[in-house]
Design a protein around this motif. Structure first.
Motif, short mmCIF file in Angstrom:
data_model
loop_
_atom_site.label_atom_id
_atom_site.label_comp_id
_atom_site.label_asym_id
_atom_site.label_seq_id
_atom_site.Cartn_x
_atom_site.Cartn_y
_atom_site.Cartn_z
N PHE A 124 -23.05 -32.81 -20.92
CA PHE A 124 -23.23 -30.99 -20.94
C PHE A 124 -22.09 -30.49 -20.50
O PHE A 124 -21.39 -29.61 -21.06
CB PHE A 124 -24.38 -30.51 -20.58
CG PHE A 124 -24.32 -29.01 -20.55
CD1 PHE A 124 -24.32 -28.34 -21.89
CD2 PHE A 124 -24.49 -28.15 -19.40
CE1 PHE A 124 -24.17 -27.09 -21.93
CE2 PHE A 124 -24.69 -26.83 -19.70
CZ PHE A 124 -24.42 -26.21 -20.60
N ALA A 125 -21.45 -31.12 -19.40
CA ALA A 125 -20.14 -30.67 -18.91
C ALA A 125 -19.03 -30.67 -19.74
O ALA A 125 -18.08 -30.05 -19.90
CB ALA A 125 -20.01 -31.10 -17.42
N GLY A 126 -18.98 -31.79 -20.21
CA GLY A 126 -18.09 -32.39 -21.25
C GLY A 126 -18.12 -31.40 -22.58
O GLY A 126 -17.08 -30.99 -23.07
N ASP A 127 -19.23 -31.09 -23.01
CA ASP A 127 -19.52 -30.06 -23.99
C ASP A 127 -18.81 -28.73 -23.54
O ASP A 127 -18.04 -27.98 -24.52
CB ASP A 127 -20.88 -29.68 -24.25
CG ASP A 127 -21.53 -31.14 -24.99
OD1 ASP A 127 -20.93 -31.80 -25.58
OD2 ASP A 127 -22.79 -31.21 -24.97
N LEU A 128 -19.22 -28.20 -22.53
CA LEU A 128 -18.52 -26.89 -21.90
C LEU A 128 -17.11 -26.98 -21.93
O LEU A 128 -16.18 -26.15 -22.40
CB LEU A 128 -19.07 -26.56 -20.55
CG LEU A 128 -20.34 -26.48 -20.54
CD1 LEU A 128 -21.10 -25.94 -18.90
CD2 LEU A 128 -20.98 -25.09 -21.22
N LEU A 129 -16.56 -28.01 -21.28
CA LEU A 129 -15.07 -28.29 -21.27
C LEU A 129 -14.57 -28.07 -22.71
O LEU A 129 -13.56 -27.39 -22.87
CB LEU A 129 -14.71 -29.75 -20.67
CG LEU A 129 -13.28 -30.01 -20.50
CD1 LEU A 129 -12.62 -28.90 -19.64
CD2 LEU A 129 -12.91 -31.36 -20.08
#
Length: 361
Positions: A124-129
């Protein structure tokens, strides 16, 4: 318009005319930093001065139309139209005179960090980035990944990216992305879930205006502990055979910054110091803002970074921002960088709070 407001406008017009003279001097542009600050201030004042001059001209036309309407009723309609225009311009000028966030024209550093939830949180952090990178691309901004630690499945345990809009604009990256800081929650079926159950996890986002002048933040070398180590990739494997990665700890505040993306130790140290300055400036301003809020007992909710700010619900394709009650069913588009609608809602709420605060002070 009150006497104090009229006086404030006169002062701003005088400053604007002085800036015009300075910016016409070629010697000023020899110092790019000073030139950029002058240009940004000039851009901030331009809509205020233009509106003030338009208001003055419209008031003059209104006075003439009213005078003529006493002799010729045909001018009465024009007078009513001009009176409505005066009201509109006065409201617009009052809004423009509300004190701005001094950092609105600045570039930013965005840090995204996985929270509890293991690989799902990192994904999810990757999605936000990627969401922020795509939004920056839509806006024509430049991005630079300063530091990133990938997870085993392709997400990010943490990542820091610089976003730059270029100088000379009154509203830069901070004006749009300053509301993104906080805890972002996701609800979806993780790739690691075999039963198809929806899980909830979260990632943290920290946004700070980038420090343009190193003198804005004073850092004593004696307050720093600098450790070097070998860079590592997903799963902990070494991706570098030299101790090029750098970890800097600011002892008085406990702020820790690590950088390992660059090939040389010097480059990683420079990037880490860049992030450290931004985080220290943000911490100092947050402390000052909290003290000011306690003193005046008012605080704009839309910039409160201490609470969960947004939920991303994949089964319903829904995004909800809890600070302003925003809700939409276009999560797929938002994650592809279509952030303007939610950011506009946050900006409008912030502006309304500022206008209300200015009116009651």
């Amino acid at each position: 318009m009150s006497t104090s407001s009229a006086s404030a406008v006169d002062s701003l017009v005088a400053e604007y005319e002085d800036l015009q003279i300075k910016l016409a001097d070629p010697a000023v542009h020899a110092d790019q930093s000073a030139s950029r600050k002058l240009g940004r201030r000039y851009a901030e004042l331009t809509p205020i001065v233009a509106t003030a001059r338009d208001l003055e001209s419209t008031r003059g036309d209104l006075g003439a139309a009213r005078e003529l309407s006493e002799e010729d009723p045909a001018f009465a309609d024009e007078a009513r139209s001009l009176a409505a225009r005066v009201d509109e311009l006065e409201a617009r000028l009052a809004e423009l005179l509300v004190p701005r966030d001094p950092d609105d024209g600045k570039d930013v550093l965005i840090e995204v960090k996985a929270g509890e939830g293991g690989e799902e949180s990192a994904l999810f952090a990757g999605d936000l980035l990627r969401m922020y990178l795509r939004y920056a691309e839509r806006r024509g901004w430049k991005t630079e990944v300063l530091s990133a630690t990938e997870s085993d499945l392709g997400g990010y345990k943490d990542a820091t990216v610089a976003v730059k809009a270029g100088g000379g604009l009154p509203d830069g990256v901070w004006a749009r992305l300053k509301y993104e800081g906080g805890v972002h929650r996701v609800q979806r079926v993780p790739v690691t879930e075999s039963q198809g159950r929806v899980h909830t996890s979260a990632a943290g986002v920290f946004v700070a205006p980038e420090v343009e002048d190193v003198n804005d933040v004073e850092i004593n070398d004696n307050d720093l502990r600098i450790d070097v180590f070998r860079s590592s990739g997903p799963g902990g494997q070494s991706v570098n055979t030299t101790d090029s990665a750098v970890r800097i700890t600011h002892l008085p505040t406990g702020i820790v910054v690590s950088c390992q993306n660059e090939k040389s130790q010097l480059q990683n140290k420079e990037q880490a110091m860049r992030i450290l300055r931004a985080r220290m400036l943000a911490a100092a301003r947050a402390s000052a803002d909290a003290a000011a809020a306690d003193a005046r007992r008012s605080q704009v909710r839309t910039v409160d970074r201490s609470e969960r700010v947004r939920t991303y619900n994949f089964p319903e394709n829904r995004i909800a921002d809890h600070r302003v009650g925003y809700k939409a069913y276009n999560l797929d588009a938002v994650l592809d960088g279509d952030l303007d609608a939610v950011l506009d809602a946050l900006s409008a709420a912030d502006r309304a709070e500022r206008l209300a605060g200015a009116g009651s002070s």
